[in-house]
Enzyme design. Structure first.
Site, PDB file in Angstrom:
ATOM      1  N   GLU A   1       0.862  -1.200   0.000  1.00 27.16           N
ATOM      2  CA  GLU A   1       0.000   0.000   0.000  1.00 27.16           C
ATOM      3  C   GLU A   1       0.896   1.247   0.000  1.00 27.16           C
ATOM      4  OE1 GLU A   1      -1.459   0.832   3.959  1.00 27.16           O
ATOM      5  OE2 GLU A   1      -3.276   1.784   3.208  1.00 27.16           O
TER       6      GLU A   1
ATOM      7  N   ASN B   1      -6.861   6.352  -1.600  1.00 23.66           N
ATOM      8  CA  ASN B   1      -5.794   5.393  -1.315  1.00 23.66           C
ATOM      9  C   ASN B   1      -6.075   4.211  -2.247  1.00 23.66           C
ATOM     10  OD1 ASN B   1      -4.042   3.500  -0.250  1.00 23.66           O
ATOM     11  ND2 ASN B   1      -4.501   3.999   1.879  1.00 23.66           N
TER      12      ASN B   1
ATOM     13  N   LYS C   1      -9.498   2.267  -1.756  1.00 21.68           N
ATOM     14  CA  LYS C   1      -9.699   1.714  -0.404  1.00 21.68           C
ATOM     15  C   LYS C   1     -11.029   2.150   0.193  1.00 21.68           C
ATOM     16  CE  LYS C   1      -7.019   1.332   3.925  1.00 21.68           C
ATOM     17  NZ  LYS C   1      -5.751   1.780   4.547  1.00 21.68           N
TER      18      LYS C   1
ATOM     19  N   GLU D   1      -5.855   8.720   8.008  1.00 23.94           N
ATOM     20  CA  GLU D   1      -6.352   8.387   6.651  1.00 23.94           C
ATOM     21  C   GLU D   1      -7.707   9.023   6.365  1.00 23.94           C
ATOM     22  OE1 GLU D   1      -5.761   4.594   4.678  1.00 23.94           O
ATOM     23  OE2 GLU D   1      -4.708   3.911   6.473  1.00 23.94           O
TER      24      GLU D   1
ATOM     25  N   CYS E   1      -4.816  -2.894   2.905  1.00 24.42           N
ATOM     26  CA  CYS E   1      -4.513  -2.822   4.334  1.00 24.42           C
ATOM     27  C   CYS E   1      -5.705  -3.071   5.243  1.00 24.42           C
ATOM     28  CB  CYS E   1      -3.832  -1.503   4.672  1.00 24.42           C
ATOM     29  SG  CYS E   1      -3.034  -1.607   6.302  1.00 24.42           S
TER      30      CYS E   1
ATOM     31  N   ASN F   1       0.383  -1.000   5.331  1.00 23.67           N
ATOM     32  CA  ASN F   1       1.303  -0.297   6.228  1.00 23.67           C
ATOM     33  C   ASN F   1       0.620  -0.376   7.588  1.00 23.67           C
ATOM     34  OD1 ASN F   1       3.399   1.771   4.624  1.00 23.67           O
ATOM     35  ND2 ASN F   1       1.522   1.377   3.479  1.00 23.67           N
TER      36      ASN F   1
END
Ligand code: CDT
Length: 319
Positions: free
Chosen positions: A46, A106, A123, A142, A168, A193
């Site tokens: 990611e 993302n 994401k 995020e 993730c 991550n």
């Protein structure tokens, strides 16, 4: 027997001072190694191209924040990765921060063995917070920097398999796998991550590696698919992140796992027929799933009041 040799290219830390070209150079080296070891598809992490910036506080629009995003893909620095993939005839999954007009995602892309982008995922499950809180030991912002993905969980037939993607935190949610399972996915690629040491409310640092494996293994087993998961790991700018990149079989077994917190390639021959027994018996969706009993899954977002059958439905006398 249908099989593809898959590589997971774990990346060690990427510091702020590392240039895109340097990171891409590391990735190309891993891609070359993967080709030499017979891989036709490689999974990168990611947000692979930069340091994991959601740990820092920026205002949207800050130049330093914007510099973590890709305005084009491939761009001037990532072109070399696509060229290497084409030359080596190796497809790949790549996670990166995407600019899409006014929106920021993302994202990950699926690139085939000719270097063509054939699929994109944005994401859906964005962890952490929107607003910084100095009482936390570390931030995970995020929700501040990304919009919620708007492409759902698509699956593509490519490179000899049905391949889906997630990113993730998505790996911790059973819905992620099941939506792809319902499209007959055979291989789920994902990058991550996962920081530790953020303190409240992320207390379970000592269990972070266990939760990683637990999620990946459960998703693979319950949907009878291979899962290939690539970490960006080690200590970035003083912030530790877990490694443990792995490839999990449709039986839920970890068939290979990274041993370091550095750039490291792991590979597995993913025999797609390993899923056959599960798909015809224990996880034969058509025979055994009962969507009519799962209405709350899509009707509710959070937990609400218990929903109970009437006493009559349970065959009990009135109380
Ligand atoms: N990148 C990412 O999604 N990381 C999350 C960290 C959760 S702790 C804030 C993860 O689920 O691994």
């Amino acid at each position: 027997m249908d099989a593809i040799v898959v590589g997971v290219a774990q990346l060690g830390p990427v510091q702020k001072s590392d240039t895109r070209a340097e990171v891409v150079g590391r990735m190309v080296a891993l891609l070359r190694e993967a080709a030499g070891r017979g891989c036709s598809f490689v999974v990168f992490p990611e947000l692979a191209l930069t340091s994991f910036f959601p740990r820092w506080v920026y205002d949207r629009g800050d130049a330093e924040l914007e510099a973590f995003f890709e305005a084009e893909m491939p761009g001037p620095d990532t072109h070399a990765l696509f060229q290497a993939a084409t030359d080596l005839s190796v497809g790949f999954y790549l996670g990166y921060a995407e600019i899409a007009g006014e929106k920021r995602f993302n994202s990950s892309i699926l690139v085939d063995r000719t270097g063509r982008i054939i699929g994109k995922y944005r994401k859906v499950h964005l962890p952490g917070h929107q607003t910084p809180d100095p009482s936390r030991l570390g931030e995970h912002l995020e929700k501040r920097y990304f919009d919620v993905g708007d492409l759902d969980f698509p699956v593509w037939e490519t490179m000899g398999a049905r391949i889906g993607m997630c990113i993730c935190n998505d790996r911790r949610w059973p819905e992620t796998y099941r939506v792809m399972g319902l499209q007959g996915v055979e291989l789920i690629a994902l990058g991550y991550n996962t920081p530790t040491g953020l303190g409240e409310p992320y207390q379970a640092a000592t269990l972070a590696a266990a939760h990683n494996a637990l999620s990946l293994r459960a998703g693979a087993y319950q949907n009878a698919c291979w899962v290939a998961a690539a970490a960006k790991c080690g200590v970035e700018e003083g912030f530790p992140m877990i490694g443990g990149s792995m490839i999990v079989s449709p039986l839920g077994e970890v068939v290979t796992q990274a041993a370091t917190l550095e750039d490291e390639l792991i590979t597995a021959r993913c025999d797609l027929s390993m899923a056959r027994y599960a798909r015809t018996e224990i996880f034969n969706f058509v025979r055994h799933r009962r969507p009519e009993a799962y209405a709350l899954i899509t009707e509710r977002q959070g937990a609400g009041d218990p929903v109970q059958p009437t006493r009559a439905q349970m065959g009990l006398p009135d109380a």
